[in-house]
Design a protein around this motif. Structure first.
Motif, PDB file in Angstrom:
ATOM      1  N   ILE A  20      44.844  62.116  48.571  1.00 49.11           N
ATOM      2  CA  ILE A  20      45.645  62.496  49.595  1.00 49.11           C
ATOM      3  C   ILE A  20      45.959  63.949  49.773  1.00 49.11           C
ATOM      4  O   ILE A  20      45.928  64.305  50.963  1.00 49.11           O
ATOM      5  CB  ILE A  20      47.311  61.912  49.516  1.00 49.11           C
ATOM      6  N   ARG A  21      45.811  64.594  48.694  1.00 46.92           N
ATOM      7  CA  ARG A  21      45.697  66.203  48.984  1.00 46.92           C
ATOM      8  C   ARG A  21      44.431  66.650  49.413  1.00 46.92           C
ATOM      9  O   ARG A  21      44.475  67.464  50.409  1.00 46.92           O
ATOM     10  CB  ARG A  21      45.898  66.777  47.517  1.00 46.92           C
ATOM     11  N   LEU A  22      43.347  65.997  49.087  1.00 49.94           N
ATOM     12  CA  LEU A  22      42.096  66.212  49.694  1.00 49.94           C
ATOM     13  C   LEU A  22      42.196  66.138  51.171  1.00 49.94           C
ATOM     14  O   LEU A  22      41.763  66.879  52.080  1.00 49.94           O
ATOM     15  CB  LEU A  22      40.956  65.391  48.980  1.00 49.94           C
ATOM     16  N   ILE A  23      42.867  64.756  51.629  1.00 50.75           N
ATOM     17  CA  ILE A  23      42.645  64.598  52.771  1.00 50.75           C
ATOM     18  C   ILE A  23      43.629  65.471  53.830  1.00 50.75           C
ATOM     19  O   ILE A  23      43.272  65.999  54.857  1.00 50.75           O
ATOM     20  CB  ILE A  23      43.389  63.023  53.100  1.00 50.75           C
ATOM     21  N   SER A  24      44.910  65.713  53.279  1.00 51.60           N
ATOM     22  CA  SER A  24      45.726  66.553  53.856  1.00 51.60           C
ATOM     23  C   SER A  24      45.389  67.963  53.954  1.00 51.60           C
ATOM     24  O   SER A  24      45.848  68.753  55.041  1.00 51.60           O
ATOM     25  CB  SER A  24      47.356  66.653  53.288  1.00 51.60           C
ATOM     26  N   ARG A  25      44.531  68.555  53.181  1.00 57.20           N
ATOM     27  CA  ARG A  25      44.139  69.929  53.080  1.00 57.20           C
ATOM     28  C   ARG A  25      42.804  70.148  54.266  1.00 57.20           C
ATOM     29  O   ARG A  25      42.455  71.240  54.277  1.00 57.20           O
ATOM     30  CB  ARG A  25      43.807  70.448  51.880  1.00 57.20           C
ATOM     31  N   ASN A  26      42.312  68.958  54.636  1.00 55.29           N
ATOM     32  CA  ASN A  26      41.275  69.003  55.330  1.00 55.29           C
ATOM     33  C   ASN A  26      41.568  69.603  56.931  1.00 55.29           C
ATOM     34  O   ASN A  26      42.643  69.099  57.347  1.00 55.29           O
ATOM     35  CB  ASN A  26      40.177  67.895  55.418  1.00 55.29           C
ATOM     36  N   PRO A  27      40.819  70.792  57.539  1.00 55.00           N
ATOM     37  CA  PRO A  27      41.205  70.857  58.885  1.00 55.00           C
ATOM     38  C   PRO A  27      41.131  69.737  59.916  1.00 55.00           C
ATOM     39  O   PRO A  27      41.579  70.193  61.053  1.00 55.00           O
ATOM     40  CB  PRO A  27      40.237  72.020  59.199  1.00 55.00           C
ATOM     41  N   ALA A  28      40.391  68.806  59.627  1.00 54.93           N
ATOM     42  CA  ALA A  28      40.172  67.638  60.539  1.00 54.93           C
ATOM     43  C   ALA A  28      41.574  66.510  60.273  1.00 54.93           C
ATOM     44  O   ALA A  28      41.374  65.553  61.116  1.00 54.93           O
ATOM     45  CB  ALA A  28      38.877  66.912  60.101  1.00 54.93           C
ATOM     46  N   LEU A  29      42.410  66.878  59.658  1.00 55.44           N
ATOM     47  CA  LEU A  29      43.464  66.006  59.444  1.00 55.44           C
ATOM     48  C   LEU A  29      43.898  65.661  60.733  1.00 55.44           C
ATOM     49  O   LEU A  29      44.288  66.497  61.454  1.00 55.44           O
ATOM     50  CB  LEU A  29      44.555  66.658  58.497  1.00 55.44           C
ATOM     51  N   THR A  30      44.240  64.397  60.836  1.00 53.43           N
ATOM     52  CA  THR A  30      45.190  63.780  62.008  1.00 53.43           C
ATOM     53  C   THR A  30      46.488  62.802  61.202  1.00 53.43           C
ATOM     54  O   THR A  30      46.193  61.874  60.434  1.00 53.43           O
ATOM     55  CB  THR A  30      44.449  62.784  62.812  1.00 53.43           C
ATOM     56  N   LEU A  31      47.521  63.565  61.469  1.00 52.85           N
ATOM     57  CA  LEU A  31      48.903  62.901  60.973  1.00 52.85           C
ATOM     58  C   LEU A  31      49.394  62.160  62.227  1.00 52.85           C
ATOM     59  O   LEU A  31      49.367  62.666  63.495  1.00 52.85           O
ATOM     60  CB  LEU A  31      49.791  63.848  60.692  1.00 52.85           C
ATOM     61  N   THR A  32      49.853  60.761  62.222  1.00 53.99           N
ATOM     62  CA  THR A  32      50.544  60.217  63.071  1.00 53.99           C
ATOM     63  C   THR A  32      51.971  59.846  62.322  1.00 53.99           C
ATOM     64  O   THR A  32      52.060  59.723  61.058  1.00 53.99           O
ATOM     65  CB  THR A  32      50.017  58.761  63.631  1.00 53.99           C
ATOM     66  N   TYR A  33      52.996  59.692  63.156  1.00 52.85           N
ATOM     67  CA  TYR A  33      54.049  59.277  62.523  1.00 52.85           C
ATOM     68  C   TYR A  33      54.777  58.326  63.306  1.00 52.85           C
ATOM     69  O   TYR A  33      54.880  58.230  64.335  1.00 52.85           O
ATOM     70  CB  TYR A  33      54.990  60.685  63.010  1.00 52.85           C
ATOM     71  N   LYS A  34      55.298  57.172  62.405  1.00 50.01           N
ATOM     72  CA  LYS A  34      56.188  56.212  63.025  1.00 50.01           C
ATOM     73  C   LYS A  34      57.428  56.744  63.815  1.00 50.01           C
ATOM     74  O   LYS A  34      57.992  57.784  62.993  1.00 50.01           O
ATOM     75  CB  LYS A  34      56.664  54.996  62.034  1.00 50.01           C
ATOM     76  N   LEU A  35      57.874  56.270  64.415  1.00 54.67           N
ATOM     77  CA  LEU A  35      59.219  56.653  65.266  1.00 54.67           C
ATOM     78  C   LEU A  35      60.223  56.608  63.949  1.00 54.67           C
ATOM     79  O   LEU A  35      61.239  57.697  63.856  1.00 54.67           O
ATOM     80  CB  LEU A  35      59.703  55.641  66.300  1.00 54.67           C
ATOM     81  N   HIS A  36      60.419  55.913  63.047  1.00 50.99           N
ATOM     82  CA  HIS A  36      61.401  55.766  62.058  1.00 50.99           C
ATOM     83  C   HIS A  36      61.092  57.063  61.176  1.00 50.99           C
ATOM     84  O   HIS A  36      61.996  57.705  60.986  1.00 50.99           O
ATOM     85  CB  HIS A  36      60.949  54.650  60.998  1.00 50.99           C
ATOM     86  N   ALA A  37      59.917  57.626  61.063  1.00 53.89           N
ATOM     87  CA  ALA A  37      59.814  58.881  59.992  1.00 53.89           C
ATOM     88  C   ALA A  37      60.331  59.959  61.102  1.00 53.89           C
ATOM     89  O   ALA A  37      60.882  60.883  60.386  1.00 53.89           O
ATOM     90  CB  ALA A  37      58.133  59.116  59.854  1.00 53.89           C
ATOM     91  N   ARG A  38      59.995  60.105  62.325  1.00 58.28           N
ATOM     92  CA  ARG A  38      60.475  61.169  63.096  1.00 58.28           C
ATOM     93  C   ARG A  38      62.327  60.991  63.180  1.00 58.28           C
ATOM     94  O   ARG A  38      62.845  62.424  62.964  1.00 58.28           O
ATOM     95  CB  ARG A  38      59.890  61.107  64.480  1.00 58.28           C
ATOM     96  N   ASP A  39      62.531  59.974  63.071  1.00 61.47           N
ATOM     97  CA  ASP A  39      64.060  59.882  63.018  1.00 61.47           C
ATOM     98  C   ASP A  39      64.582  60.382  61.683  1.00 61.47           C
ATOM     99  O   ASP A  39      65.540  61.085  61.646  1.00 61.47           O
ATOM    100  CB  ASP A  39      64.485  58.550  63.260  1.00 61.47           C
ATOM    101  N   ARG A  40      63.870  59.899  60.670  1.00 62.59           N
ATOM    102  CA  ARG A  40      64.354  60.354  59.301  1.00 62.59           C
ATOM    103  C   ARG A  40      64.186  61.824  59.157  1.00 62.59           C
ATOM    104  O   ARG A  40      65.084  62.554  58.264  1.00 62.59           O
ATOM    105  CB  ARG A  40      63.731  59.713  58.157  1.00 62.59           C
ATOM    106  N   LEU A  41      63.190  62.487  59.762  1.00 58.51           N
ATOM    107  CA  LEU A  41      62.952  64.080  59.616  1.00 58.51           C
ATOM    108  C   LEU A  41      64.177  64.629  60.312  1.00 58.51           C
ATOM    109  O   LEU A  41      64.874  65.566  59.606  1.00 58.51           O
ATOM    110  CB  LEU A  41      61.819  64.364  60.224  1.00 58.51           C
ATOM    111  N   SER A  42      64.548  64.197  61.481  1.00 59.50           N
ATOM    112  CA  SER A  42      65.504  65.004  62.068  1.00 59.50           C
ATOM    113  C   SER A  42      67.030  64.776  61.425  1.00 59.50           C
ATOM    114  O   SER A  42      67.724  65.511  61.414  1.00 59.50           O
ATOM    115  CB  SER A  42      65.843  64.124  63.682  1.00 59.50           C
ATOM    116  N   GLU A  43      67.114  63.547  60.925  1.00 58.04           N
ATOM    117  CA  GLU A  43      68.332  63.116  60.555  1.00 58.04           C
ATOM    118  C   GLU A  43      68.704  63.883  59.023  1.00 58.04           C
ATOM    119  O   GLU A  43      69.717  64.337  58.696  1.00 58.04           O
ATOM    120  CB  GLU A  43      68.478  61.676  59.943  1.00 58.04           C
TER     121      GLU A  43
END
Length: 125
Positions: A20-43
């Motif tokens: 997961i560290r290898l994937i997340s440090r790559n410049p080609a990383l694409t992150l998608t967020y479930k609506l639930h995750a966006r709501d929890r971030l804001s909350e």
């Protein structure tokens, strides 16, 4: 990154941490967020950079849990981030089986998760 570099899932926690560290440090990383995750971030008053920091620097301590889609697994990355103060956050992600793709399912405070799960607040006496 080909599927052979990612490897067959599920991964053991130490392997999941590294991948997961290898994937997340790559410049080609694409992150998608479930609506639930966006709501929890804001909350919780957290921001996307907290998620990125946790994915790049955090640890997976527990075994993978099968996702609803066959052949995919959920991992919880735990980390203190610059915006989380002295509290650890948990970021639940599902990596794709190839490429630099991570789907963020939810974001939580670890201490709240443990209370809700019953590991801090014991059963009724």
């Amino acid at each position: 990154m080909k599927g052979s570099v990612i490897g067959i899932q599920p991964w053991e926690p130490a392997v999941a941490t590294d991948k997961i560290r290898l994937i997340s440090r790559n410049p080609a990383l694409t992150l998608t967020y479930k609506l639930h995750a966006r709501d929890r971030l804001s909350e919780r008053g957290l921001i996307i950079s907290d998620v990125l920091y946790a994915l790049k620097n955090g640890f997976v301590y527990e075994k993978a849990i099968p996702a609803t889609r066959a052949g995919y697994f959920r991992y919880r990355v735990e980390c203190r981030t610059p915006n989380s103060g002295s509290r650890s956050i948990g970021v639940v992600v599902i990596p794709e089986n190839q490429g630099y793709f991570l789907k963020v399912i939810t974001v939580m405070w670890i201490d709240e998760f443990e209370r809700v799960a019953g590991s801090i607040i014991g059963e009724e006496e």
